[in-house]
Write an enzyme that holds these catalytic residues in place. Structure first.
Site, PDB file in Angstrom:
ATOM      1  N   ASP A 130    -136.236 -24.977  26.962  1.00 48.62           N
ATOM      2  CA  ASP A 130    -136.350 -24.374  28.295  1.00 48.62           C
ATOM      3  C   ASP A 130    -136.695 -25.474  29.292  1.00 48.62           C
ATOM      4  OD1 ASP A 130    -138.133 -21.557  26.886  1.00 48.62           O
ATOM      5  OD2 ASP A 130    -135.976 -21.864  27.161  1.00 48.62           O
ATOM      6  N   VAL A 131    -135.982 -25.488  30.398  1.00 46.64           N
ATOM      7  CA  VAL A 131    -136.161 -26.578  31.361  1.00 46.64           C
ATOM      8  C   VAL A 131    -136.467 -26.062  32.764  1.00 46.64           C
ATOM      9  CG1 VAL A 131    -135.028 -28.570  32.438  1.00 46.64           C
ATOM     10  CG2 VAL A 131    -134.561 -28.007  30.044  1.00 46.64           C
TER      11      VAL A 131
END
Lengths: 255, 201
Positions: A130-131
């Protein structure tokens, strides 16, 4: 020829399906089993279920619900959420899921991916990254359902998880999720270029043009869809659906 | 009644579920007594070649299978690794396969831009007419996930071909012995049609 995969990504929270926006504001979508039945009818390629409450509440997978889901499904299934042991993964495979998705445990148990992939094959493990962009626009890796910032660069982290033995990467742009504004093309391209394993782009799909874009311009091997498959349209009510085969045809034929 | 062989490797539940959904009698078995009664056999498989052959030998299935398949000519369908086990051997391991079809299992070479394993939905071309392929038209696609592929020695044994860079045999057939590289139990309506065809051969 091999077609790019279009995968509904369904979020589970306490036995119900929900949809979030930038990982916040979960809205109720419906019952997981009914939704699976609908996707069966719509003949989708593959399904991913992510329990977004498991890790934050410190519990493991809800195996009961997984059994009912697997019994209904005649397509490849992946599950993620709170997996942090080999035994849990083993149980999930026995229930009938093809793949497990691992996120927070990539950081807390770096040996787990290798352990699972050595027995079940690397294609059975999807590493989920997840960014979120920080204040200065720099991409950083978060975990624990977007609650913990590791301050890692997504590209170096992707290379790391590939080394661990993951078969694919589910790359989610937290900033784009639930916004219908298109995938993070730059982020996806950077990561896809850096690794040899397939990258599934996730977060932001608003129409089939976005899907085409991220496959042809960013090198995504597959896309995961959220809002696009559970809502009628942006800002409108719940309607479990899947883009028409014909409109996807030009997007998904590769090589 | 279809007997799905359980040697501890493979997604047996999903195969069983699909037969059940189709209203076709099936049973998962790891017992030699039950296997002795089998009319049709499904050989599933996910995992490593040598491990599978070892287990089949250790559980005493090999002689019984040879008898049911080569002598009694019972229809047998190998799925994924199960299809590779039908061949003479695999580059993945050192133990010989069941050797029921003259074919070799090889590793996909590095091909420009193509990832290994071959994973996802892909199309198939009919290599010869066969009742196993009934009602599987041009738009047919199946779900594949494999790092090794099969090449038959005798083209007459090729049933379906698929392209993944190179062209390989995605389904093979020699008399009563059939194998499919893809996963019918994960290929919704297409898989159902294939399994329905197998059950009514």
């Amino acid at each position: 020829m091999l077609q790019a995969r279009i995968i509904p990504a369904l979020l589970l929270k306490q036995q119900a399906l929900v949809k979030t926006n930038k990982f916040g504001k979960p809205a109720y979508i419906g019952d997981p089993v009914n939704t699976v039945r609908i996707f069966n009818e719509l003949e989708v390629d593959e399904l991913v279920f992510l329990d977004i409450a498991a890790t934050p509440t410190g519990r493991g997978p809800d195996f009961e619900i997984l059994v009912t889901i697997a019994d209904e499904c005649f397509m490849p299934l992946a599950y993620g959420g709170g997996i942090n042991s080999f035994e849990q993964a083993e149980r999930i495979f026995k229930i009938g899921f093809e793949k497990v998705v691992i996120n927070s445990a990539l950081h807390s148990m770096p040996g787990l991916v290798g352990q699972i992939s050595r027995v079940y094959g690397s294609q059975a493990v999807i590493a989920s990254i997840d960014v979120r962009k920080n204040f200065w626009g720099k991409h950083e890796v978060w975990s624990h359902a977007g609650q913990y910032n590791h301050k890692l660069d997504p590209v170096s982290w992707a290379i790391e998880v590939e080394k661990m033995g993951a078969g694919e990467i589910l790359l989610t742009s937290i900033d784009r999720e639930g916004t219908w504004s298109g995938f993070d093309i730059l982020l996806t391209k950077k990561v896809a270029d850096a690794v040899g394993i397939p990258v599934i782009a996730h977060g932001g799909a608003g129409n089939t043009q976005h899907i085409r874009e991220v496959i042809t311009h960013a090198g995504a091997s597959a896309v995961a869809l959220g809002s696009l498959v559970v809502y009628q349209q942006k800002g409108m009510g719940v309607l479990v659906n899947f883009p028409e085969k014909e409109s996807l045809k030009t997007s998904i034929n590769k090589i | 009644m279809i007997h799905i062989l359980d040697f501890g490797m493979g997604n047996l539940g999903s195969i069983y579920n699909m037969f059940r959904y189709l209203g076709i009698s099936a049973i998962i078995t790891d017992s030699r007594e039950e296997l002795r009664q089998a009319e049709r056999i499904v050989l599933p498989g996910v995992g490593a070649f040598d491990e599978a052959m070892k287990r089949i030998q250790e559980k005493g299935f090999k002689e019984l299978l040879d008898e049911k398949v080569l002598f009694s000519k019972r229809p047998v369908l190998g799925i994924c690794l199960g299809m590779q086990l039908l061949t003479m051997g695999s580059e993945e391991g050192v133990i010989p396969g069941l050797g029921w079809i003259s074919a070799k299992t090889k590793r996909f070479p590095k091909q420009n831009g193509l990832k290994i394993p071959h994973m996802g939905w892909n199309q198939v071309q009919h290599a010869k007419p066969h009742p196993l392929l009934n009602n599987l038209g041009e738009d047919t696609r199946f779900y594949f996930v494999h790092s090794y592929y099969v090449k038959v020695v005798d083209e007459a044994d090729s049933l379906l071909k698929t392209d993944y860079g190179l062209t390989y045999d995605s389904a093979i057939c020699h008399e009563n012995i059939m194998g499919v590289q893809f996963h019918p139990e994960k290929s919704h309506k297409y898989g159902m049609q294939l399994l329905r065809n197998f059950a009514t051969l």
